[in-house]
Design a protein around this motif. Structure first.
Motif, PDB file in Angstrom:
ATOM      1  N   PRO A   1      -5.494   1.813 -10.857  1.00 58.34           N
ATOM      2  CA  PRO A   1      -5.615   3.190 -11.351  1.00 58.34           C
ATOM      3  C   PRO A   1      -4.286   3.743 -11.852  1.00 58.34           C
ATOM      4  N   GLU A   2      -3.178   3.288 -11.259  1.00 55.76           N
ATOM      5  CA  GLU A   2      -1.862   3.797 -11.630  1.00 55.76           C
ATOM      6  C   GLU A   2      -1.190   2.969 -12.720  1.00 55.76           C
ATOM      7  N   TYR A   3      -1.357   1.640 -12.702  1.00 54.61           N
ATOM      8  CA  TYR A   3      -0.614   0.761 -13.597  1.00 54.61           C
ATOM      9  C   TYR A   3      -1.482  -0.004 -14.579  1.00 54.61           C
ATOM     10  N   GLY A   4      -2.796   0.188 -14.529  1.00 53.41           N
ATOM     11  CA  GLY A   4      -3.680  -0.540 -15.421  1.00 53.41           C
ATOM     12  C   GLY A   4      -3.609  -2.038 -15.187  1.00 53.41           C
ATOM     13  N   LEU A   5      -3.593  -2.810 -16.269  1.00 53.37           N
ATOM     14  CA  LEU A   5      -3.464  -4.264 -16.159  1.00 53.37           C
ATOM     15  C   LEU A   5      -2.001  -4.694 -16.176  1.00 53.37           C
ATOM     16  N   GLY A   6      -1.096  -3.723 -16.093  1.00 53.73           N
ATOM     17  CA  GLY A   6       0.332  -4.023 -16.137  1.00 53.73           C
ATOM     18  C   GLY A   6       0.900  -4.442 -14.803  1.00 53.73           C
ATOM     19  N   ILE A   7       0.157  -5.243 -14.066  1.00 58.06           N
ATOM     20  CA  ILE A   7       0.635  -5.771 -12.790  1.00 58.06           C
ATOM     21  C   ILE A   7       0.492  -7.286 -12.805  1.00 58.06           C
ATOM     22  N   ARG A   8       1.360  -7.941 -12.090  1.00 53.42           N
ATOM     23  CA  ARG A   8       1.323  -9.387 -11.992  1.00 53.42           C
ATOM     24  C   ARG A   8       0.657  -9.746 -10.665  1.00 53.42           C
ATOM     25  N   ARG A   9       0.490 -11.015 -10.412  1.00 52.12           N
ATOM     26  CA  ARG A   9      -0.096 -11.451  -9.149  1.00 52.12           C
ATOM     27  C   ARG A   9       0.624 -10.770  -7.982  1.00 52.12           C
ATOM     28  N   PRO A  10      -0.100 -10.173  -7.056  1.00 48.27           N
ATOM     29  CA  PRO A  10       0.557  -9.410  -5.991  1.00 48.27           C
ATOM     30  C   PRO A  10       1.097 -10.306  -4.884  1.00 48.27           C
ATOM     31  N   VAL A  11       1.914  -9.724  -4.039  1.00 47.40           N
ATOM     32  CA  VAL A  11       2.281 -10.383  -2.789  1.00 47.40           C
ATOM     33  C   VAL A  11       1.013 -10.551  -1.969  1.00 47.40           C
ATOM     34  N   LEU A  12       0.794 -11.732  -1.415  1.00 54.24           N
ATOM     35  CA  LEU A  12      -0.339 -11.976  -0.521  1.00 54.24           C
ATOM     36  C   LEU A  12       0.203 -12.624   0.746  1.00 54.24           C
ATOM     37  N   MET A  13       0.332 -11.842   1.788  1.00 58.46           N
ATOM     38  CA  MET A  13       0.954 -12.323   3.015  1.00 58.46           C
ATOM     39  C   MET A  13      -0.013 -12.180   4.192  1.00 58.46           C
ATOM     40  N   LEU A  14      -0.324 -13.296   4.835  1.00 54.69           N
ATOM     41  CA  LEU A  14      -1.168 -13.279   6.023  1.00 54.69           C
ATOM     42  C   LEU A  14      -0.282 -13.098   7.241  1.00 54.69           C
ATOM     43  N   THR A  15      -0.722 -12.282   8.202  1.00 53.70           N
ATOM     44  CA  THR A  15       0.139 -11.968   9.332  1.00 53.70           C
ATOM     45  C   THR A  15      -0.658 -11.687  10.591  1.00 53.70           C
ATOM     46  N   ASP A  16       0.021 -11.804  11.741  1.00 57.32           N
ATOM     47  CA  ASP A  16      -0.580 -11.435  13.014  1.00 57.32           C
ATOM     48  C   ASP A  16      -0.109 -10.058  13.486  1.00 57.32           C
ATOM     49  N   LEU A  17       0.658  -9.347  12.655  1.00 52.16           N
ATOM     50  CA  LEU A  17       1.036  -7.974  12.968  1.00 52.16           C
ATOM     51  C   LEU A  17      -0.190  -7.090  12.755  1.00 52.16           C
ATOM     52  N   PRO A  18      -0.693  -6.409  13.810  1.00 53.24           N
ATOM     53  CA  PRO A  18      -1.899  -5.578  13.646  1.00 53.24           C
ATOM     54  C   PRO A  18      -1.692  -4.470  12.620  1.00 53.24           C
ATOM     55  N   LEU A  19      -2.606  -4.390  11.661  1.00 53.70           N
ATOM     56  CA  LEU A  19      -2.498  -3.416  10.571  1.00 53.70           C
ATOM     57  C   LEU A  19      -3.848  -2.748  10.330  1.00 53.70           C
ATOM     58  N   THR A  20      -3.813  -1.504   9.916  1.00 53.13           N
ATOM     59  CA  THR A  20      -5.037  -0.800   9.556  1.00 53.13           C
ATOM     60  C   THR A  20      -5.487  -1.231   8.165  1.00 53.13           C
TER      61      THR A  20
END
Length: 490
Positions: free
Chosen positions: A327-346
């Motif tokens: 919504p903010e950048y359109g298609l002007g983004i590259r492949r995102p960071v994808l990080m799997l973790t055991d830190l509990p996150l919402t």
């Protein structure tokens, strides 16, 4: 060299900006007057400019005195030995650990983990940046610097999933990812991993050397998605294909610089967040190198995990171009960071900004696709394209299907990313009309056709002047992003 001279007088231009003749006289006294773009590029402002109080001296004339009859760096020279032994001395470790345990602001575990992460990544890159085989965060192995809670004698970081999300978002924004989202790895999300991935009670990812299957830790129950923005100005240099010559039908390859520059940012930011998570006492598994991409660089290039995880986490919506549209950048983004973790996150939720609905009407990317691989159908479909009896699209989703065989024969993705630069959602929110349009599109589709036609009329593809880019005013050019630096020098 091609020259672009304005056919609009300076007075008419100023009137168009709402500046009267009285204002013109005042402005003439405070700045240079340029007749056209060539005039501007030939001016001193076309080069890097220091502030007015910075004066130049003669060559080799420093503000300190130098005796060239004595100075010779080649002579023997000794400095205090800053050795690894000194860095690992007990008093230093105890002092820092005590500060962490005392929760002194600026020296807490989370504070230290930021600096520690950057220190490790710096040394990792200096050493040649080998990809760690076990997919864990060995950017900080013993050959560089030790660290983490155990090393400093402190407990691991603990807080609520909500606070952890805020912590990760804050540090990743500093590291270079402006937006961060999270998905929970449940039985549904595990269906998005390839057959080369399994799950087990392992501490770090394990690779089966006989079949190449990677076993990921069950404890990694959350996935971090971090947006990596491309340079939107550089993208514009590729929104129109060459009309003649040996490159006829292809976009100017210069535009691809925004793509590969963002890929560099992606991997550096990924290393930083991996190291930060270890500094808190948790694991970080880089999903960019998990699965078939590990063995097949071409399949890895398509980022098989990035689109579905980005959609489910809420980075953006699926688009007609079959990549995520923000919504903010359109298609002007590259492949995102994808990080799997055991830190509990919402976890964060998927979004509806009216983007996919807009794609039904717009078709600008498909109509301008030089390879013709993007669908021009009015409605999305469950059907898939096949090649030699094998599907080349994911089944189980209703979307606009791309013909990747046609794309590959054309030279994609190496030779074209035109669709990314031409999307109407790429426009930044600085211009007052763009957030109004986005807000309208997000609320109702009734004006989608009108806005799509306005895009075609107002922002039709144009030939960008490469000569002007190389001679741009480096003091005010909006297309150069230098994090941490002011946008201009006054």
């Amino acid at each position: 060299m091609t020259k672009f001279h304005s056919i609009i007088s300076r007075r008419d231009f100023m009137k168009g900006l709402g500046i009267t003749s009285a204002g013109l006289g005042a402005m003439a006294g405070i700045g240079p007057v340029f007749k056209d773009l060539d005039d501007m590029m030939a001016s001193p402002s076309g080069n890097f400019k220091r502030s007015w109080w910075v004066k130049e001296r003669d060559f080799r004339d420093l503000t300190i005195d130098v005796d060239w009859n004595v100075l010779d760096i080649r002579k023997p020279f000794t400095i205090a030995p800053l050795t690894m032994k000194l860095l690992e001395e007990g008093p230093r470790i105890e002092r820092r650990g005590a500060a962490m345990r005392a929760n002194i602001k600026g020296d807490r575990l989370q504070d230290h983990a930021v600096t520690e992460a950057l220190d490790r990544v710096m040394n990792y890159v200096k050493a040649g940046a080998p990809v760690p085989l076990n997919q864990d965060i060995n950017v900080a192995s013993t050959q560089f610097l030790n660290g983490g809670p155990d090393y400093w004698g402190t407990p691991c970081w603990e807080d609520t999933p909500e606070e952890n999300l805020q912590l990760v978002r804050s540090v990743m924004h500093y590291f270079g990812s402006s937006q961060v989202f999270v998905f929970e790895i449940d039985d549904y999300m595990k269906k998005l991993f390839t057959q080369e991935v399994s799950w087990g009670d392992v501490d770090t990812p394990q690779v089966n050397q006989s079949n190449g299957v990677i076993t990921l830790p069950n404890k990694c129950k959350w996935g971090i998605v971090g947006a990596i923005k491309q340079n939107s100005v550089i993208q514009k240099y590729g929104i129109k294909v060459h009309e003649d010559g040996p490159a006829k039908g292809y976009q100017p390859h210069f535009a691809e610089a925004s793509c590969y520059d963002a890929y560099i940012d992606l991997h550096i930011v990924s290393l930083k967040i991996q190291a930060f998570l270890q500094g808190l006492g948790y694991s970080g598994v880089d999903a960019q190198f998990v699965g078939s991409g590990r063995h097949d660089p071409i399949r890895s290039l398509f980022g098989q995990y990035s689109v579905p995880f980005s959609a489910f986490a809420g980075l953006g919506e699926m688009s007609r171009a079959n990549i995520i549209c923000s919504p903010e950048y359109g298609l002007g983004i590259r492949r995102p960071v994808l990080m799997l973790t055991d830190l509990p996150l919402t976890p964060t939720k998927p979004v509806d900004a009216g983007i996919f609905n807009f794609c039904h009407t717009c078709k600008i990317c498909a109509n301008n696709c030089p390879s013709g691989q993007l669908s021009k159908d009015d409605e999305p479909s469950w059907e898939v394209h096949n090649y030699q009896g094998q599907p080349i699209n994911r089944s189980g989703i209703c979307s606009y299907r791309a013909d990747y065989v046609v794309a590959s024969n054309f030279g994609c993705p190496r030779d074209c990313s035109l669709c990314q630069g031409i999307c109407p959602f790429n426009h930044p929110n600085e211009a007052i009309i763009h957030p109004i349009i986005k807000g309208t599109v997000g609320a109702t589709p009734i004006l989608d056709g009108f806005f799509a036609n306005m895009e075609r009329f107002m922002y039709s593809p144009e030939n960008m002047d490469m000569d002007a880019w190389w001679k741009r005013d480096l003091n005010s050019w909006s297309g150069d992003a230098l994090p941490g630096f002011p946008s201009r020098v006054d």
